[in-house]
Design an enzyme around this catalytic site. Structure first.
Site, PDB file in Angstrom:
ATOM      1  CB  SER A  16      -1.017  -0.067   1.272  1.00 47.52           C
ATOM      2  OG  SER A  16      -1.574   1.256   1.220  1.00 47.52           O
ATOM      3  CE  LYS A  67     -11.775  -0.375  -1.612  1.00 44.23           C
ATOM      4  NZ  LYS A  67     -11.581   0.340  -2.786  1.00 44.23           N
ATOM      5  CG  ASP A 103     -12.430   4.030  -3.906  1.00 50.90           C
ATOM      6  OD1 ASP A 103     -11.530   4.484  -3.765  1.00 50.90           O
ATOM      7  OD2 ASP A 103     -12.862   2.697  -3.916  1.00 50.90           O
ATOM      8  CB  ALA A 129     -19.355  -5.025 -14.805  1.00 49.58           C
ATOM      9  N   GLY A 130     -16.577  -4.259 -12.241  1.00 47.01           N
ATOM     10  CA  GLY A 130     -16.300  -4.685 -10.841  1.00 47.01           C
ATOM     11  C   GLY A 130     -16.588  -3.521  -9.793  1.00 47.01           C
ATOM     12  N   GLY A 131     -15.860  -3.806  -8.569  1.00 43.28           N
ATOM     13  CA  GLY A 131     -16.182  -2.728  -7.576  1.00 43.28           C
ATOM     14  C   GLY A 131     -15.874  -1.478  -8.141  1.00 43.28           C
ATOM     15  CB  ALA A 132     -12.759   0.003  -9.676  1.00 44.26           C
ATOM     16  CB  THR A 154     -19.401 -11.641 -17.406  1.00 47.96           C
ATOM     17  OG1 THR A 154     -18.145 -12.224 -17.407  1.00 47.96           O
ATOM     18  CG2 THR A 154     -20.568 -12.259 -16.731  1.00 47.96           C
ATOM     19  CB  ALA A 156     -25.010 -11.746 -16.045  1.00 49.79           C
ATOM     20  N   GLY A 238      -4.406   7.308 -13.794  1.00 48.49           N
ATOM     21  CA  GLY A 238      -5.024   6.832 -12.657  1.00 48.49           C
ATOM     22  C   GLY A 238      -4.481   7.207 -11.250  1.00 48.49           C
TER      23      GLY A 238
END
Length: 275
Positions: A16, A67, A103, A129-132, A154, A156, A238
């Site tokens: 980190s 998280k 975030d 389509a993830g957490g970010a 994916t 869905a 980023g």
């Protein structure tokens, strides 16, 4: 007066950069405080949360894989955390443990810094389509972007997000013609990280006024950003998202809103390049 204490926890956590960022600000503003990395295994996380008050912590940051557990474990949550479904910042208010998510704030503040006026540049295409991507979609909606297109292999998972975020958010299994009128292209996938040369999308299909940003910051210039720059488009890396998302937590724990300065950025860039 007891020293003000905060932390970042994850598993693993040694990688980190948060201690460097907060340590820089503590020194910069002459604040008698500490910010340390604490490795907590998932099985021990609930106990860790319970112990924070006794240990004298003002709060801290939470990263992978905690998280969602933090989201479930706090007494109160802010609007951003509820929308995103995850907590990355903890603090106490009148003895009650709160959880927030910074975030989306960090994503928007990074663009404000490097591409002022970006929010007028819809429609937006979001890769992943993830957490970010949840944090990014939350930020886009907060800034009034009415047409947000999520692209994920994916389908869905993209559909689940479009249902969650409601009108104006659509799901797609491939980029196809979506770039032709898009003013914003945002990569939230891991493509392009650590020497992966895969292009998450081809910026050739974008109009000339488009802005391209990648939430990956190792390397600072991902293949997507390099291709967009070669095409003459405005690009935003980023790293600023990482730096800006740290601001609200620091202000809560240490009582001062810190500045994301060029010097701080240079220090973190040097650290990335040194590894």
């Amino acid at each position: 007066m007891a020293k003000k204490k905060a932390f970042v926890t994850g598993h693993p956590i040694a990688h980190s950069r948060s201690p460097k960022i907060h340590g820089y600000w503590l020194q910069q503003y002459g604040i008698d405080g500490s910010y340390q990395a604490i490795d907590v295994a998932p099985a021990d996380f609930a106990e860790f949360l319970k112990s924070l008050g006794e240990e004298g912590y003002r709060g801290g940051n939470v990263t992978i894989p905690h998280k969602e557990a933090a989201f479930a474990g706090v007494a109160r949550r802010d609007h951003a955390a509820d929308e995103i479904g995850a907590v990355n910042t903890l603090w106490f208010e009148k003895g009650v443990l709160w959880g927030g998510n910074t975030d989306g704030y960090g994503f928007a503040a990074n663009l404000d810094d490097h591409a002022p006026g970006w929010a007028a540049n819809g429609p937006a295409v979001v890769l992943g389509a993830g957490g970010a991507s949840r944090a990014v979609i939350h930020a886009l909606k907060e800034r009034g972007i009415k047409d947000i297109r999520i692209v994920n292999r994916t389908l869905a998972r993209a559909e689940e997000l479009s249902r969650q975020f409601g009108p104006g958010v659509s799901a797609h299994g491939a980029v196809g013609e979506l770039l032709a009128d898009a003013g914003l292209l945002i990569n939230t996938t891991a493509l392009g990280m650590h020497g992966d040369a895969t292009l998450s999308a081809d910026p050739a299909g974008l109009p000339d006024h488009a802005i391209v940003t990648d939430i990956v910051y190792v390397p600072l210039e991902t293949p997507l950003l390099a291709a967009a720059r070669a095409r003459g488009l405005k690009t935003v890396d980023g790293l600023g998202m990482l730096l800006h998302q740290a601001v609200p937590g620091f202000e809560r724990w240490f009582g001062r809103k810190p500045e994301v300065s060029p010097e701080l950025r240079r220090m973190i860039v040097a650290d990335i390049e040194g590894h």
